[in-house]
Design an enzyme around this catalytic site. Structure first.
Site, PDB file in Angstrom:
ATOM      1  CD  GLU A 258     -29.731 -34.326 -23.121  1.00 25.53           C
ATOM      2  OE1 GLU A 258     -28.848 -34.295 -22.229  1.00 25.53           O
ATOM      3  OE2 GLU A 258     -30.201 -35.386 -23.564  1.00 25.53           O
ATOM      4  CD  GLU A 309     -35.855 -38.439 -16.749  1.00 22.54           C
ATOM      5  OE1 GLU A 309     -36.233 -39.345 -17.530  1.00 22.54           O
ATOM      6  OE2 GLU A 309     -34.917 -37.666 -17.004  1.00 22.54           O
ATOM      7  CE  LYS A 312     -30.890 -39.646 -17.276  1.00 28.29           C
ATOM      8  NZ  LYS A 312     -30.816 -38.245 -17.708  1.00 28.29           N
ATOM      9  CD  GLU A 318     -26.875 -38.181 -15.173  1.00 29.64           C
ATOM     10  OE1 GLU A 318     -27.911 -37.867 -15.792  1.00 29.64           O
ATOM     11  OE2 GLU A 318     -25.733 -37.916 -15.574  1.00 29.64           O
TER      12      GLU A 318
END
Length: 337
Positions: A258, A309, A312, A318
């Site tokens: 990642e 997202e 999340k 995030e």
């Protein structure tokens, strides 16, 4: 004269072939993580088609899901698939691990290009799940071998930078929990598996802005610093290589499982900074220069993440790591291939 021309033509062909092989290797360096913590995301088949249409040849998913695996059939996309955190304890039983592989890997292995199984993601030594990691890795490896897939699929786990102490200068990097990490590294060595590492210059920067310049984190710094580094990504990666060397594991490769930069929701989180980071990271990972500690070759790197997202948890940032919006529009003009 003819012989000279033939020799020159042969040399040109060799150079062209080497260039082609280099570009192919570079193109294969870049993948994208596919997170699904959103209530507005495209269908699995649409997502796979989006990977293909953008020339993204690698994907990471964080748990097995039949619909995603079916969509990946015949795509050629290389896959990292995680054993989810909530499944780790069960995997300490060999029968459960064997069932997991029989259910989630074996039925798809002919048509889906599994590359790595990540047994856990960012499990830290002080967390309850840490006690299950090594046993789960061994049992998943046994199940992969029993299915005769050990030549195709490598078993590993994904760590984050909190496991590294003394990360600057990078040569001083060391694992800060040897009793937890050493048996994992020995497992990787004995099975020829890479260590998966999540590398985030963004977080390193926002937690230490007094000592880390933004351009160093974004790959835009001109010239090297006093310890020979031009960017924070390489420094973080090499501090992990230094930690591996101190454990006698200099032959263990690191795959960056990642790395990303948010476009909103936090310090230095902007569309411009994220676009700069992703474009420069892709260029660097594909460029063939490696890192100061591991020069030469591309750096296998998975960008985080395919989409924003909106479900999340955690900091607002995030929810803004996506390369694409949920309607499949690109946030940035990036060339993956």
């Amino acid at each position: 004269m003819f012989l000279e021309s033939t020799t020159q033509m042969s040399s040109i062909l060799v150079l062209l072939l080497l260039g082609l092989l280099s570009s192919i290797a570079g193109a294969e360096a870049i993948g994208v993580c596919y997170g699904v913590l959103g209530n507005n995301l495209p269908s699995k088949q649409e997502v796979v088609d989006l990977y293909k249409s953008n020339g993204i040849g690698k994907m990471r998913i964080y748990f097995p899901e039949a619909e995603t695996l079916d969509a990946l059939r015949g795509s050629g996309i290389e896959l990292i698939m995680d054993v989810a955190r909530e499944s780790l304890q069960a995997m300490t039983d060999q029968n459960a691990a064997t069932d997991w592989v029989r259910t989630n890997v074996v039925p798809y292995a002919q048509d889906v290009n599994f590359k790595y199984i990540s047994v856990g993601n960012e499990v830290r030594p002080n967390q309850n799940e840490a006690q299950y990691i090594l046993s789960a890795m061994r049992n998943i490896q046994n199940a992969i071998s029993s299915a005769n897939l050990q030549g195709q699929i490598k078993v590993s786990t994904a760590i984050d930078s909190t496991l590294i102490s003394n990360s600057y200068p990078p040569n001083d990097g060391v694992f800060n929990s040897e009793s937890y990490v050493r048996p994992i590294i020995e497992f990787l060595k004995s099975n020829g598996s890479p260590l998966l590492a999540n590398v985030y210059p963004y977080f390193a920067y926002i937690y230490d802005k007094q000592n880390i310049p933004l351009d160093y984190a974004l790959f835009t710094q001109q010239g090297q610093n006093s310890v020979g580094y031009q960017n924070l990504f390489d420094a973080m990666l090499d501090s992990t290589y230094a930690a591996l060397e101190k454990m006698g594991a200099s032959d263990v490769k690191i795959v960056v499982s990642e790395s990303g930069w948010p476009s909103a929701g936090g310090d230095a989180a902007s569309t411009q900074n994220a676009a700069t980071y992703y474009a420069n990271l892709i260029s660097h990972a594909k460029g063939g220069n490696g890192t100061p500690k591991r020069p030469g070759g591309s750096i296998e790197t998975y960008l985080f993440a395919m989409f924003d997202e909106n479900n999340k948890n955690g900091e607002e940032s995030e929810r803004h790591f996506g390369l694409f919006t949920p309607d499949k529009s690109p946030k940035y003009q990036l060339s993956f291939n």
